[in-house]
Design a protein around this motif. Structure first.
Motif, PDB file in Angstrom:
ATOM      1  N   MET A 158      -6.063   7.046 -25.378  1.00 21.62           N
ATOM      2  CA  MET A 158      -6.608   5.712 -25.171  1.00 21.62           C
ATOM      3  C   MET A 158      -6.540   5.337 -23.685  1.00 21.62           C
ATOM      4  O   MET A 158      -5.711   5.877 -22.942  1.00 21.62           O
ATOM      5  N   PRO A 159      -7.399   4.414 -23.231  1.00 20.28           N
ATOM      6  CA  PRO A 159      -7.387   4.002 -21.818  1.00 20.28           C
ATOM      7  C   PRO A 159      -6.229   3.055 -21.534  1.00 20.28           C
ATOM      8  O   PRO A 159      -6.411   1.860 -21.288  1.00 20.28           O
ATOM      9  N   ALA A 160      -5.026   3.587 -21.576  1.00 22.86           N
ATOM     10  CA  ALA A 160      -3.826   2.766 -21.458  1.00 22.86           C
ATOM     11  C   ALA A 160      -3.545   2.398 -20.002  1.00 22.86           C
ATOM     12  O   ALA A 160      -3.717   3.226 -19.108  1.00 22.86           O
ATOM     13  N   PRO A 161      -3.090   1.168 -19.744  1.00 18.18           N
ATOM     14  CA  PRO A 161      -2.678   0.807 -18.386  1.00 18.18           C
ATOM     15  C   PRO A 161      -1.463   1.617 -17.943  1.00 18.18           C
ATOM     16  O   PRO A 161      -0.761   2.209 -18.776  1.00 18.18           O
ATOM     17  N   GLU A 162      -1.218   1.627 -16.666  1.00 11.53           N
ATOM     18  CA  GLU A 162      -0.057   2.349 -16.152  1.00 11.53           C
ATOM     19  C   GLU A 162       1.236   1.782 -16.721  1.00 11.53           C
ATOM     20  O   GLU A 162       2.168   2.522 -17.042  1.00 11.53           O
ATOM     21  N   SER A 163       1.297   0.450 -16.844  1.00  7.88           N
ATOM     22  CA  SER A 163       2.485  -0.226 -17.370  1.00  7.88           C
ATOM     23  C   SER A 163       2.044  -1.281 -18.371  1.00  7.88           C
ATOM     24  O   SER A 163       1.195  -2.121 -18.042  1.00  7.88           O
ATOM     25  N   ALA A 164       2.593  -1.248 -19.580  1.00  5.93           N
ATOM     26  CA  ALA A 164       2.185  -2.233 -20.580  1.00  5.93           C
ATOM     27  C   ALA A 164       3.137  -2.221 -21.767  1.00  5.93           C
ATOM     28  O   ALA A 164       3.860  -1.250 -22.008  1.00  5.93           O
ATOM     29  N   ALA A 165       3.111  -3.337 -22.521  1.00  8.13           N
ATOM     30  CA  ALA A 165       3.785  -3.424 -23.803  1.00  8.13           C
ATOM     31  C   ALA A 165       2.778  -3.125 -24.907  1.00  8.13           C
ATOM     32  O   ALA A 165       1.567  -3.339 -24.741  1.00  8.13           O
ATOM     33  N   TYR A 166       3.285  -2.648 -26.049  1.00  7.60           N
ATOM     34  CA  TYR A 166       2.412  -2.301 -27.170  1.00  7.60           C
ATOM     35  C   TYR A 166       3.017  -2.773 -28.486  1.00  7.60           C
ATOM     36  O   TYR A 166       4.249  -2.760 -28.665  1.00  7.60           O
ATOM     37  N   PHE A 172      17.403  -6.578 -24.624  1.00  3.95           N
ATOM     38  CA  PHE A 172      16.246  -6.304 -23.773  1.00  3.95           C
ATOM     39  C   PHE A 172      15.188  -7.372 -24.007  1.00  3.95           C
ATOM     40  O   PHE A 172      14.695  -7.528 -25.137  1.00  3.95           O
ATOM     41  N   ASP A 173      14.860  -8.119 -22.962  1.00  2.00           N
ATOM     42  CA  ASP A 173      13.834  -9.158 -23.045  1.00  2.00           C
ATOM     43  C   ASP A 173      12.472  -8.498 -22.854  1.00  2.00           C
ATOM     44  O   ASP A 173      12.037  -8.262 -21.734  1.00  2.00           O
ATOM     45  N   LEU A 174      11.810  -8.222 -23.960  1.00  2.00           N
ATOM     46  CA  LEU A 174      10.554  -7.481 -23.918  1.00  2.00           C
ATOM     47  C   LEU A 174       9.445  -8.283 -23.247  1.00  2.00           C
ATOM     48  O   LEU A 174       8.594  -7.710 -22.549  1.00  2.00           O
ATOM     49  N   VAL A 175       9.440  -9.599 -23.424  1.00  2.00           N
ATOM     50  CA  VAL A 175       8.415 -10.439 -22.794  1.00  2.00           C
ATOM     51  C   VAL A 175       8.577 -10.417 -21.280  1.00  2.00           C
ATOM     52  O   VAL A 175       7.625 -10.148 -20.536  1.00  2.00           O
ATOM     53  N   ALA A 176       9.788 -10.700 -20.807  1.00  2.00           N
ATOM     54  CA  ALA A 176      10.031 -10.696 -19.366  1.00  2.00           C
ATOM     55  C   ALA A 176       9.773  -9.315 -18.775  1.00  2.00           C
ATOM     56  O   ALA A 176       9.186  -9.183 -17.695  1.00  2.00           O
ATOM     57  N   ALA A 177      10.201  -8.278 -19.481  1.00  2.00           N
ATOM     58  CA  ALA A 177      10.011  -6.914 -18.972  1.00  2.00           C
ATOM     59  C   ALA A 177       8.530  -6.575 -18.855  1.00  2.00           C
ATOM     60  O   ALA A 177       8.104  -5.931 -17.885  1.00  2.00           O
ATOM     61  N   SER A 178       7.721  -7.000 -19.827  1.00  2.00           N
ATOM     62  CA  SER A 178       6.291  -6.695 -19.761  1.00  2.00           C
ATOM     63  C   SER A 178       5.621  -7.439 -18.608  1.00  2.00           C
ATOM     64  O   SER A 178       4.753  -6.890 -17.923  1.00  2.00           O
ATOM     65  N   PHE A 179       6.010  -8.702 -18.380  1.00  2.00           N
ATOM     66  CA  PHE A 179       5.470  -9.448 -17.244  1.00  2.00           C
ATOM     67  C   PHE A 179       5.856  -8.784 -15.925  1.00  2.00           C
ATOM     68  O   PHE A 179       5.034  -8.631 -15.013  1.00  2.00           O
ATOM     69  N   ARG A 180       7.109  -8.395 -15.814  1.00  2.94           N
ATOM     70  CA  ARG A 180       7.580  -7.783 -14.573  1.00  2.94           C
ATOM     71  C   ARG A 180       6.866  -6.456 -14.315  1.00  2.94           C
ATOM     72  O   ARG A 180       6.463  -6.166 -13.188  1.00  2.94           O
ATOM     73  N   ALA A 181       6.705  -5.675 -15.371  1.00  2.13           N
ATOM     74  CA  ALA A 181       6.015  -4.396 -15.211  1.00  2.13           C
ATOM     75  C   ALA A 181       4.570  -4.622 -14.776  1.00  2.13           C
ATOM     76  O   ALA A 181       4.054  -3.885 -13.921  1.00  2.13           O
ATOM     77  N   SER A 182       3.912  -5.637 -15.332  1.00  5.88           N
ATOM     78  CA  SER A 182       2.527  -5.923 -14.973  1.00  5.88           C
ATOM     79  C   SER A 182       2.395  -6.381 -13.529  1.00  5.88           C
ATOM     80  O   SER A 182       1.331  -6.232 -12.917  1.00  5.88           O
TER      81      SER A 182
END
Length: 405
Positions: free
Chosen positions: A251-259, A295-305
């Protein structure tokens, strides 16, 4: 097939929907550069560069118009959102502005249920499927594949608009309203439904696995729904992690993302693709991951983005957390227990008040009561879920609205 990004973000645009998101806390390095356009009132706006509340943000073009105006004043270098209905628009803004992150084409591949299966079938098992523009398309598909079938909108969530067709007579229930959305028809696959909630970046691959207590669609027919997390070293967790990796390779996945991935495990132990979203899972999933892994998945996904490092790493707490939500059948909630007699219950809260008339639940997180609880392992959590339901459900007393006083 990973899309790659650029440098660490400077000025950030957030299209926001959760009133509890604290952007300055989650992105402290960028707090003075964060611009938030929010559909819901945001509880904490201290330290933000700019904040606006826009009613119906996800439905109206005003959000994009304001975003372009603000970008013209001072360019953005990152765009983030906590809402799955905005990921395509965020991709369009990134494309137009030439900035890092998920493109519109990538976002669409994770929103359109037909497009995602077109890619997924190259790597994993998928049910037979097709776009459906009319009842005639559904009938043609049924002639070829038989029953049962699922008719669903191609780009909705929360079990909205889904119909299960178990026999030819059910075709009469395919109402005109179903075609308010672009629809997909697919074979119904029997089995248990699991979900994977993950964060994948160049530096980390975090995978949390859980099982729904029943198909989420049944929640809208009055059945309680549970997310029951599974310990990270369980064989099924490893299998589901491999399933996710196989998908992201095609799939055309971003370099960093949550799923958020949903998979059916059939009675003969096959894993069959259901759907995948490029976002953090909804409902209680972020809380369960936070409690189980710290692990704060929301914060981690924002930071990764935004190209920022993660301040914390997942670490299994040694026990798994689960949640149970109870829907409204539509009626007057006369009574419910004030507390639960279990020392393994961590949270017991009411989203709707006892003693009030409550509309029938409309989507898979439109609940009356939520219970969060823990156990040492998945098998023990399933037993505690049975004990919890046996105590709570008979003590929730409903009456028709006309009988409420």
């Amino acid at each position: 097939m990973r899309e790659t990004g650029g440098d660490v973000a400077g000025r950030v645009l957030a299209l926001n929907y959760d009133g509890d998101n604290d952007y300055a806390s989650m992105l402290p390095e960028l707090a003075g550069q964060i611009v938030v356009l929010s559909q819901e009132p945001l509880a904490n706006v201290v330290g933000l560069a700019h904040y606006e509340q826009i009613d119906d943000l996800e439905k109206l073009p005003l959000g994009a118009e304001r975003a372009h105006a603000l970008h013209a004043e001072q360019p953005f270098s990152a765009v983030i959102t906590d809402n799955e209905y905005e990921i395509v628009r965020c991709g369009q803004l990134r494309d137009e502005w030439g900035i890092r992150g998920q493109s519109a084409a990538s976002a669409l591949a994770f929103r359109d249920k037909v497009a995602m299966k077109d890619a997924a079938r190259l790597a994993v098992e998928v049910p037979a499927y097709a776009r459906a523009a009319s009842r005639a398309d559904v009938e043609s598909f049924a002639d070829k594949y038989g029953f049962p079938l699922i008719l669903k909108p191609v780009d909705q969530g929360g079990s909205r608009g889904i119909q299960v067709l178990r026999r030819p007579q059910d075709l009469t229930t395919v109402s005109a309203q179903a075609w308010a959305y672009e629809m997909e028809i697919e074979q119904f696959v029997e089995g248990d439904i699991y979900h994977v909630d993950a964060l994948v970046t160049p530096d980390i691959e975090f995978v949390s696995a859980a099982r729904y207590s029943l198909p989420p669609l049944q929640f809208l027919h009055g059945s309680p729904l549970a997310h029951v997390l599974i310990e990270p070293d369980a064989p099924i967790t490893r299998r589901l992690g491999g399933f996710l990796r196989a998908l992201l390779d095609v799939m055309p996945a971003p370099e960093s993302a949550a799923y958020h991935l949903e998979v059916v495990r059939t009675p003969d132990d096959r894993l069959v693709f259901c759907e995948i979203a490029c976002r953090v899972g909804g409902a209680q999933i972020p809380e369960l991951v936070q409690r189980t892994y710290g692990f704060d998945l929301v914060a981690a996904s924002f930071r990764a983005s935004c190209g920022l490092s993660l301040p914390q790493r997942p670490e299994f707490a040694g026990r798994v957390y689960s949640s149970l939500i109870v829907p409204s059948p539509g009626g007057f909630l006369r009574d419910a227990p004030a507390e639960l007699p279990f020392d393994w219950v961590d949270r017991y809260t009411f989203r709707r008040a006892v003693g009030k008339a409550i509309p029938a639940s409309r989507h898979s997180n439109d609940h009356v009561v939520c219970v969060v609880f823990h156990a040492e392992e998945h098998a023990s959590a399933l037993l505690r879920l049975q004990e919890l339901e046996a105590f709570l459900l008979p003590r929730m007393i409903w009456a028709p609205v006309d009988d409420g006083t």
